[in-house]
Design an enzyme around this catalytic site. Structure first.
Site, PDB file in Angstrom:
ATOM      1  CE  LYS A  52      -3.981  -2.478   2.244  1.00 38.63           C
ATOM      2  NZ  LYS A  52      -4.469  -2.731   3.490  1.00 38.63           N
ATOM      3  CG  ASP A  89      -9.919  -0.230   4.647  1.00 42.50           C
ATOM      4  OD1 ASP A  89      -9.678  -0.296   3.393  1.00 42.50           O
ATOM      5  OD2 ASP A  89      -9.152  -0.764   5.545  1.00 42.50           O
ATOM      6  CD  GLN A 126      -3.487  -4.371   6.473  1.00 44.40           C
ATOM      7  OE1 GLN A 126      -3.330  -3.435   5.835  1.00 44.40           O
ATOM      8  NE2 GLN A 126      -4.039  -5.646   6.113  1.00 44.40           N
TER       9      GLN A 126
END
Ligand code: NAD
Length: 278
Positions: free
Chosen positions: A48, A115, A92
């Site tokens: 990422k 997200d 994460q």
């Protein structure tokens, strides 16, 4: 059988993001919070960061120890919420077992929730209001659009019901007027259900879950799964036997994965713009 090439499609999306970033006043900044030492997470976090840098987005990873408490993590998120130099926050997953994932997600400012997991963003998705859409389902829709696939009236099965992939994807496909069936670990006769489907999406994480006998001739198959088998990455679909029966199929790797990363980058820019419009 024709490939739905996620790598090529993602390149286009990334090029668009790169151009957009150049026009912004400041560099968008993504903060990735990684708790613990999960090795797969380490790979994801690094890729990422690399992807962000390639399009001019700043990315910082904050690596916290395995024994970080719920309170400490929430405090870290609150500080990031208030930091004007951070535009997007990604925690994460998976988190260590002692941490409450839902409460952690809830602590993120919805405008920085890259997200798209915060209840506000999930609610906006349900209501078809502008908000942050999780990158994987967003990427799948972009791939579908890139190949000019019209979902109207199509029978679609989405296998897997997570908040990150299956549930939001089923809503997005419903919004395109597909007739959506959702399947999950308690679904009976998955073998029979899939046989009738125009589109099969598997987001489970089980190699060879989808075999040729489950797929109708000419169906479209989208493989979201990422599984490590004998040192290689495979999806949920038994690709060699299934591919010949399909009209379109996504490979693993090179299908949904690159689209997820590209749409994550797009989401960072969206978060930046949401904050600047305030
Ligand atoms: P998850 O573990 O949260 O969800 C898995 C889902 O599969 C659950 O809803 C469960 O009910 C269902 N399931 C389990 N066994 C089943 C079975 N035998 N039959 C039918 N359904 C079953 O996982 P997730 O985060 O949604 O990810 C799913 C997979 O997709 C994983 O392999 C993950 O690595 C992968 N993934 C890939 C990308 C990408 O960019 N390609 C992004 C996110 C997740």
């Amino acid at each position: 059988m024709y490939l739905m090439d996620g790598k090529e499609t993602a390149k286009k999306v990334r090029a668009e993001v790169k151009e957009e970033v150049k026009l912004l006043q400041h560099k968008p900044h993504l903060l990735v919070i990684w708790v613990g030492n999960d090795l797969a997470s380490q790979t994801y976090v690094q890729s990422k960061e690399k992807a962000c840098n390639s399009v001019g987005i700043e990315a910082t990873t904050l690596h916290l120890s395995e024994d970080t408490s719920q309170r400490e993590l929430i405090q870290t998120i609150q500080e990031a919420n208030e930091n004007p130099h951070i535009h997007a926050i990604l925690v994460q997953m998976p988190l260590p077992n002692h941490l409450d994932e839902k409460e952690i997600i809830n602590a993120i400012d919805p405008r920085k929730d890259v997200d798209g997991l915060h209840p506000v963003n999930q609610g906006k998705l349900m209501l078809q209001m502008p908000g942050i859409i999780p990158a994987t389902p967003k990427g799948i829709m972009r791939l579908i659009d890139n190949y000019c696939i019209d979902l109207t009236g199509k029978k679609v099965i989405v296998i897997g019901r997570s908040m990150l992939v299956g549930k939001p994807l089923s809503i997005l496909m419903l919004q395109r007027s597909a007739t959506v069936t959702m399947a999950h670990s308690k679904t009976k006769n998955l073998h029979e259900l899939t046989k009738d489907m125009d589109v099969i999406v598997s987001a489970v994480g089980k190699p060879k879950l989808i075999t040729a006998d489950m797929v109708k001739e000419g169906a479209i198959v989208i493989d979201v799964g990422i599984n490590r088998v004998l040192g290689t990455i495979v999806g949920d679909v038994d690709y060699l036997s299934v591919a010949n029966k399909t009209s379109r199929i996504t490979p693993v790797p090179g299908g949904v994965g690159p689209m997820t990363i590209a749409c994550l980058l797009e989401n960072v820019v969206e978060c930046y713009k949401l904050l600047k419009n305030d």
